[in-house]
Motif scaffolding. Sequence first.
Motif, PDB file in Angstrom:
ATOM      1  N   SER A 183      -6.488  -9.320   6.529  1.00 39.96           N
ATOM      2  CA  SER A 183      -5.913  -9.439   7.933  1.00 39.96           C
ATOM      3  C   SER A 183      -5.478 -10.909   7.983  1.00 39.96           C
ATOM      4  O   SER A 183      -5.500 -11.727   8.870  1.00 39.96           O
ATOM      5  N   LYS A 207       0.924  -1.326  -0.264  1.00 41.90           N
ATOM      6  CA  LYS A 207      -0.193   0.025  -0.088  1.00 41.90           C
ATOM      7  C   LYS A 207       0.669   1.289  -0.094  1.00 41.90           C
ATOM      8  O   LYS A 207       2.009   1.214  -0.706  1.00 41.90           O
ATOM      9  N   HIS A 216      -8.854  -2.648  -5.911  1.00 35.93           N
ATOM     10  CA  HIS A 216      -8.591  -2.991  -4.448  1.00 35.93           C
ATOM     11  C   HIS A 216      -9.630  -2.140  -4.014  1.00 35.93           C
ATOM     12  O   HIS A 216     -10.005  -0.847  -4.368  1.00 35.93           O
TER      13      HIS A 216
HETATM   14  P1  PGA Z   1      -4.552  -6.441   5.449  1.00 37.18           P
HETATM   15  O1  PGA Z   1      -4.714  -5.921   3.859  1.00 37.18           O
HETATM   16  O2  PGA Z   1      -3.810  -7.802   5.224  1.00 37.18           O
HETATM   17  O3  PGA Z   1      -3.613  -5.543   5.976  1.00 37.18           O
HETATM   18  O4  PGA Z   1      -5.798  -6.640   5.784  1.00 37.18           O
HETATM   19  C1  PGA Z   1      -5.094  -6.673   2.701  1.00 37.18           C
HETATM   20  C2  PGA Z   1      -5.234  -5.946   1.304  1.00 37.18           C
HETATM   21  O5  PGA Z   1      -5.626  -4.866   1.623  1.00 37.18           O
HETATM   22  O6  PGA Z   1      -4.821  -6.608   0.339  1.00 37.18           O
END
Ligand code: PGA
Length: 249
Positions: free
Chosen positions: A209, A11, A93
Amino acid sequence: MPRRLAAGNWKMNGTRGNLSELDALMARHPAPSVDLLLCPPATLVTQAADRVAGHPMFIGAQDCHPAPSGAHTGDLSAAMLADAGAGAVILGHSERRENHHETNALVCDKVMAAQAAGLIALACIGETLEQREGGQTLQVIAEQIAQSLPDGATPENTVIAYEPVWAIGTGLTPEIGQIAEVHDFLRQALSDRFGSGNGNGFRLLYGGSVKPANAAEIFGVDNVDGALVGGASLRADDFSPIIDALENT
Ligand code: PGA
């Protein structure tokens, strides 16, 4: 069975100093039995790609513009990302669908642009909490699959990530049965549309998560071929045990 894939999504996190995490991952996984993809911010794609040269890990970006070039200040085309060293790009996304009002139709155009540039499109879909609580999950998933994927999608040029919006970055994950239900549904929807040969070949990632503590259980679910990992991909100490779980489940 499709070859499994562990994908990391940094991200809007990371500067050059964080690229040492890639060195640590390569050192811990010199010959991975699954595919490894890391998607840093666009500013790091070239340096990351140079860093992993000679190792099977490959580098992806997090978005592209649907057009090949033109007057689109601040945007990047799929061909530019490929030229920078990317082999894949995350598209649709939920953070982009929400923050940038991306529609299924726009995501579909971006997927086609990625495929035209020779990038693997990692197309993300998933329901909001409101949609799940309203009993609309499978309907939303069906629409997203129908409208975000072009007819030219193949298991070679497209990966699908099921990411329930309410599970992203929250520490919440669906029950295992809920993941299984959506992934089975996805497999069937893809087989219906693209034929069973192709449908069975698409890689279906779960995202939201994923952590070292829950990875093995999630990877044990039928039709889960890997994960798209956000927060836990930022540090090799967290991502590496997830890769181990994918290799060993
Ligand atoms: P996260 O994000 O593993 O921090 O929940 C997953 C994603 O947005 O691809």
